[in-house]
Design a protein around this motif. Sequence first.
Motif, PDB file in Angstrom:
ATOM      1  N   ARG A 140       0.805  -1.219   0.000  1.00 36.00           N
ATOM      2  CA  ARG A 140       0.000   0.000   0.000  1.00 36.00           C
ATOM      3  C   ARG A 140       0.841   1.274   0.000  1.00 36.00           C
ATOM      4  NH1 ARG A 140      -3.043  -3.438   3.139  1.00 36.00           N
ATOM      5  NH2 ARG A 140      -2.156  -2.647   5.093  1.00 36.00           N
ATOM      6  N   ASN A 141       2.073   1.166   0.467  1.00 33.59           N
ATOM      7  CA  ASN A 141       2.955   2.330   0.494  1.00 33.59           C
ATOM      8  C   ASN A 141       3.973   2.310  -0.644  1.00 33.59           C
ATOM      9  OD1 ASN A 141       2.499   4.024   3.177  1.00 33.59           O
ATOM     10  ND2 ASN A 141       2.172   1.862   3.663  1.00 33.59           N
ATOM     11  N   ASN A 142       3.809   1.358  -1.571  1.00 28.96           N
ATOM     12  CA  ASN A 142       4.643   1.274  -2.765  1.00 28.96           C
ATOM     13  C   ASN A 142       6.136   1.288  -2.420  1.00 28.96           C
ATOM     14  OD1 ASN A 142       4.941   1.001  -5.550  1.00 28.96           O
ATOM     15  ND2 ASN A 142       5.142   3.213  -5.861  1.00 28.96           N
ATOM     16  N   VAL A 143       6.502   0.495  -1.425  1.00 32.80           N
ATOM     17  CA  VAL A 143       7.901   0.377  -1.017  1.00 32.80           C
ATOM     18  C   VAL A 143       8.711  -0.213  -2.167  1.00 32.80           C
ATOM     19  CG1 VAL A 143       9.481  -0.795   0.576  1.00 32.80           C
ATOM     20  CG2 VAL A 143       7.334   0.186   1.434  1.00 32.80           C
ATOM     21  N   ASP A 144       9.864   0.381  -2.438  1.00 29.75           N
ATOM     22  CA  ASP A 144      10.671  -0.037  -3.586  1.00 29.75           C
ATOM     23  C   ASP A 144      11.671  -1.119  -3.169  1.00 29.75           C
ATOM     24  OD1 ASP A 144      12.024  -0.302  -5.949  1.00 29.75           O
ATOM     25  OD2 ASP A 144      12.390   1.847  -6.243  1.00 29.75           O
ATOM     26  N   ASP A 145      11.195  -2.366  -3.078  1.00 29.76           N
ATOM     27  CA  ASP A 145      12.076  -3.472  -2.716  1.00 29.76           C
ATOM     28  C   ASP A 145      13.029  -3.822  -3.850  1.00 29.76           C
ATOM     29  OD1 ASP A 145      11.421  -4.149  -0.003  1.00 29.76           O
ATOM     30  OD2 ASP A 145       9.479  -4.862  -0.724  1.00 29.76           O
ATOM     31  N   ALA A 146      12.661  -3.502  -5.085  1.00 32.38           N
ATOM     32  CA  ALA A 146      13.567  -3.767  -6.210  1.00 32.38           C
ATOM     33  C   ALA A 146      14.824  -2.912  -6.087  1.00 32.38           C
ATOM     34  CB  ALA A 146      12.860  -3.497  -7.533  1.00 32.38           C
ATOM     35  N   ALA A 147      14.668  -1.650  -5.706  1.00 35.07           N
ATOM     36  CA  ALA A 147      15.833  -0.781  -5.514  1.00 35.07           C
ATOM     37  C   ALA A 147      16.694  -1.293  -4.368  1.00 35.07           C
ATOM     38  CB  ALA A 147      15.378   0.650  -5.240  1.00 35.07           C
ATOM     39  N   PHE A 148      16.051  -1.755  -3.287  1.00 35.62           N
ATOM     40  CA  PHE A 148      16.762  -2.306  -2.130  1.00 35.62           C
ATOM     41  C   PHE A 148      17.636  -3.493  -2.532  1.00 35.62           C
ATOM     42  CE2 PHE A 148      15.842  -5.027   1.925  1.00 35.62           C
ATOM     43  CZ  PHE A 148      17.163  -4.907   2.341  1.00 35.62           C
ATOM     44  N   ILE A 149      17.050  -4.466  -3.199  1.00 33.42           N
ATOM     45  CA  ILE A 149      17.792  -5.688  -3.519  1.00 33.42           C
ATOM     46  C   ILE A 149      18.824  -5.448  -4.615  1.00 33.42           C
ATOM     47  CG2 ILE A 149      17.587  -8.087  -4.268  1.00 33.42           C
ATOM     48  CD1 ILE A 149      16.566  -7.366  -1.380  1.00 33.42           C
ATOM     49  N   SER A 150      18.524  -4.598  -5.571  1.00 36.06           N
ATOM     50  CA  SER A 150      19.500  -4.272  -6.610  1.00 36.06           C
ATOM     51  C   SER A 150      20.743  -3.645  -5.985  1.00 36.06           C
ATOM     52  CB  SER A 150      18.884  -3.317  -7.633  1.00 36.06           C
ATOM     53  OG  SER A 150      19.805  -3.027  -8.668  1.00 36.06           O
ATOM     54  N   LYS A 151      20.529  -2.706  -5.059  1.00 40.99           N
ATOM     55  CA  LYS A 151      21.660  -2.060  -4.399  1.00 40.99           C
ATOM     56  C   LYS A 151      22.389  -3.034  -3.480  1.00 40.99           C
ATOM     57  CE  LYS A 151      23.071   2.169  -2.061  1.00 40.99           C
ATOM     58  NZ  LYS A 151      22.648   3.499  -1.575  1.00 40.99           N
TER      59      LYS A 151
END
Length: 330
Positions: A140-151
């Motif tokens: 619901r808060n559109n957390v960017d887990d893709a950016a987290f794991i990529s970094k």
Amino acid sequence: MAIWRNDPMKAVYVTALLALTALSTTIVCGQGGGRFRKMIEARRAEQQQSPAGTREIDVNGVKRSYILHLPSGYKKGSSLPLVIAFHGGGGNAQNMVRMSGFSEKADKENFVVAYPNGAGRMGNALLTFNAVGCCAFTMRNNVDDAAFISKLIDSLVAEYGVDRSRVYLTGFSNGAMISSYLAAKLSDKIAAAAPVSGSIFASSPRPAGKVAILLIHGTSDTAVPYDGGMSQRAQIEPAQSEPYKSVKDGAAYWSKNSGCRSVPEKSVKGNITTEKYVGCAPQSDVEVILIKGGLHAWPGGNKGRDEADEPSKDLNATDVIWDFFKQHHK
């Protein structure tokens, strides 16, 4: 409380806060108050601990955390494989460490394991990942887990010499969903993924490239049903924004991406049915392992909490997953 006005999970959050402040009244979504209080107390105990290997990384100004396990024989500069293992919804990284046994496997097979923490409102408790159709706070808060794991991948390559060609994803439940989502979004960085008791969604992104995939699922799972649809558990269903796709739909999604033939080769051994898709592009194999009567648990592992489903003894998911991973590279 105004920030929760349109939040379908507000009963869960209210319950957790009441339990954490030791109030006697309990508000619960689909569970007995006593059971839910025990879960919150267990999460509080975990939150007060500082698990060995816990680290933080800044992602667009937000601190994200993970547990890093280096194998016992690690030597600086070693070019080792990396397994990223995601916990289920409502859990945390330490929960995945205990449940999967991947750290012990890493010591035996000489690879690095990272256990990311999801995000949430309550510190180290009730964490989730954003897999688009699930789950709860992060969705619901559109957390960017893709950016987290990529970094995270880039950081571990730079600091520990992780082999970029051998980066793998796995996870349980909501963790399985995010591993599938990230395999599609970050396919240039991921050699293989093995979601356990997870799902894709109608809105799941088209994979950006080819990835080897192993799906593991119990046929009697009621939390994330084998045939798809909304969860059959009252405390999970509000965390979804759309129905789960079936395991067959997930297999078709990945086998089409890999250019495999549409009908798999099947083999049955006891309660285990294995479906292997043939004709796939090189290093892009797709397999499905079904556990007859299997529940919502990590096969061959430990329960995530006392009230959780009993893990199947017909299969050790950690062993099978590593055997699959080590056959694949970018």
